[in-house]
Design an enzyme around this catalytic site. Structure first.
Site, PDB file in Angstrom:
ATOM      1  N   HIS A 137      34.986  49.264  60.686  1.00 46.93           N
ATOM      2  CA  HIS A 137      36.167  49.940  61.681  1.00 46.93           C
ATOM      3  C   HIS A 137      37.436  50.060  61.015  1.00 46.93           C
ATOM      4  O   HIS A 137      38.167  51.093  61.229  1.00 46.93           O
ATOM      5  CB  HIS A 137      36.321  48.662  62.636  1.00 46.93           C
ATOM      6  CG  HIS A 137      37.481  48.945  63.551  1.00 46.93           C
ATOM      7  ND1 HIS A 137      37.523  49.413  64.899  1.00 46.93           N
ATOM      8  CD2 HIS A 137      38.952  48.630  63.410  1.00 46.93           C
ATOM      9  CE1 HIS A 137      38.836  49.616  65.239  1.00 46.93           C
ATOM     10  NE2 HIS A 137      39.609  48.723  64.298  1.00 46.93           N
ATOM     11  N   GLU A 138      37.771  49.402  59.976  1.00 45.85           N
ATOM     12  CA  GLU A 138      38.995  49.414  59.198  1.00 45.85           C
ATOM     13  C   GLU A 138      38.798  50.823  58.321  1.00 45.85           C
ATOM     14  O   GLU A 138      39.741  51.463  58.106  1.00 45.85           O
ATOM     15  CB  GLU A 138      39.311  48.254  58.421  1.00 45.85           C
ATOM     16  CG  GLU A 138      39.443  47.213  59.088  1.00 45.85           C
ATOM     17  CD  GLU A 138      40.522  46.990  60.080  1.00 45.85           C
ATOM     18  OE1 GLU A 138      41.527  47.908  59.868  1.00 45.85           O
ATOM     19  OE2 GLU A 138      40.628  46.440  61.370  1.00 45.85           O
ATOM     20  N   HIS A 141      39.586  54.036  60.021  1.00 47.20           N
ATOM     21  CA  HIS A 141      40.956  54.433  60.154  1.00 47.20           C
ATOM     22  C   HIS A 141      41.573  55.124  59.029  1.00 47.20           C
ATOM     23  O   HIS A 141      42.048  56.287  59.352  1.00 47.20           O
ATOM     24  CB  HIS A 141      41.685  53.220  60.358  1.00 47.20           C
ATOM     25  CG  HIS A 141      41.867  52.507  61.688  1.00 47.20           C
ATOM     26  ND1 HIS A 141      42.294  53.128  62.759  1.00 47.20           N
ATOM     27  CD2 HIS A 141      41.615  51.179  62.094  1.00 47.20           C
ATOM     28  CE1 HIS A 141      42.166  52.069  63.778  1.00 47.20           C
ATOM     29  NE2 HIS A 141      41.807  51.139  63.338  1.00 47.20           N
ATOM     30  N   GLU A 200      42.003  53.423  67.735  1.00 43.21           N
ATOM     31  CA  GLU A 200      41.268  52.174  67.892  1.00 43.21           C
ATOM     32  C   GLU A 200      39.710  52.702  68.399  1.00 43.21           C
ATOM     33  O   GLU A 200      38.697  51.798  67.636  1.00 43.21           O
ATOM     34  CB  GLU A 200      41.793  51.038  68.653  1.00 43.21           C
ATOM     35  CG  GLU A 200      42.987  50.389  68.024  1.00 43.21           C
ATOM     36  CD  GLU A 200      42.827  49.848  66.684  1.00 43.21           C
ATOM     37  OE1 GLU A 200      41.695  49.121  66.487  1.00 43.21           O
ATOM     38  OE2 GLU A 200      43.591  49.898  65.614  1.00 43.21           O
TER      39      GLU A 200
END
Length: 273
Positions: A137-138, A141, A200
């Site tokens: 997920h990070e 970004h 997100e």
């Protein structure tokens, strides 16, 4: 002078329109249209600077099973990013570190591939596959260049507010302040927060696929976010006031993505990852 002040906003609008025309891109993996004026090199430089500053103030964990697990996850997720989203991932200088902060439930990936996991996150992730979902997920970004997009949005939003303030130059100060505060609040709730939630949600999608392509079972994401919801103890703000989607919304969307993620996972297993 009065005429000049009145013309400035129109000129500003024209300049902003020109910026939009020349700075529209597609996010890798989702195809969402993205406005960016910040060069990748600038993003990476800022990311490297922030990473060095963080390490100077933190206590990295370099030995032990947890540090080895974090290093392994970071390496596999970085390799998946280069496979799935080579632009811009192949340009990144990938690094990951475990930071000894038991009270901090967090992880991040800066523009340019510099990653960190805090020890306080590990009791919630509980296993390597769940940690991979968070790291994925990070990393998403950074791959989607959300940092550069947000900086670009902030630049335009500030320019619009400045132009509006100039156009109200002859208005009574108290009335002008009320209008500017209202515009600023409306912009935050109507533009900036929804964009953050879109980031997100996009990172959830790309991150799930990254973890699966790295050979981690993406189904771990559901239990992970259920534990995250339990850890927050209902203290999260209402979704419309939050930069993150609600836990229920996040889990629902992840479940919808799961069949596609499982395809990535099955291909990864067949490839021996």
């Amino acid at each position: 002078m009065f005429i000049a002040r009145r013309r400035c906003p129109s000129l500003l609008v024209a300049l902003v329109a020109a910026l939009f025309a020349g700075a529209c891109y597609s996010v890798p993996g989702t195809g969402r249209s993205q406005f960016r004026v910040v060069p990748l090199g600038t993003e990476m430089s800022l990311g490297a600077q922030a990473y060095d500053e963080t390490l100077a103030e933190s206590k990295p964990v370099t030995t032990g099973a947890d540090a080895q697990m974090v290093a392994r996850v970071g390496e596999r997720i970085a390799a998946a990013a280069k496979r799935l989203y080579p632009d811009p991932s192949v340009e990144f200088d990938w690094q990951i570190v475990l930071l000894n902060e038991p009270q901090t439930v967090n992880a991040w990936c800066l523009p340019g591939g510099k990653m960190a996991v805090y020890t306080g996150l590990l009791p919630i992730t509980q296993d390597e596959a769940s940690l991979a979902v968070v790291v994925g997920h990070e990393v998403a970004h950074a791959v989607a260049r959300h940092g550069g997009e947000r900086m670009s949005q902030d630049m335009v939003f500030s320019a619009v507010l400045t132009g509006t303030s100039m156009s109200l130059g002859d208005m009574a100060p108290a009335e002008k302040d009320q209008i500017m505060q209202a515009l600023s609040g409306a912009g935050e709730l109507g533009v900036m927060l929804p964009f953050s939630r879109a980031h997100e949600t996009e990172a959830d999608e790309l991150g799930l696929f990254l973890a699966a392509d790295a050979g981690y079972d993406p189904q771990a994401a559901i239990g992970l976010w259920q534990r995250m919801a339990a850890a927050s103890k209902g203290q999260a703000p209402p979704e419309f006031l939050s930069t993150h989607p609600s836990d229920a919304t996040r889990i629902e969307k992840l479940q919808a993505l799961m069949p596609h993620a499982m395809e990535y996972y099955q291909r990864a297993k067949a490839a021996g990852r």
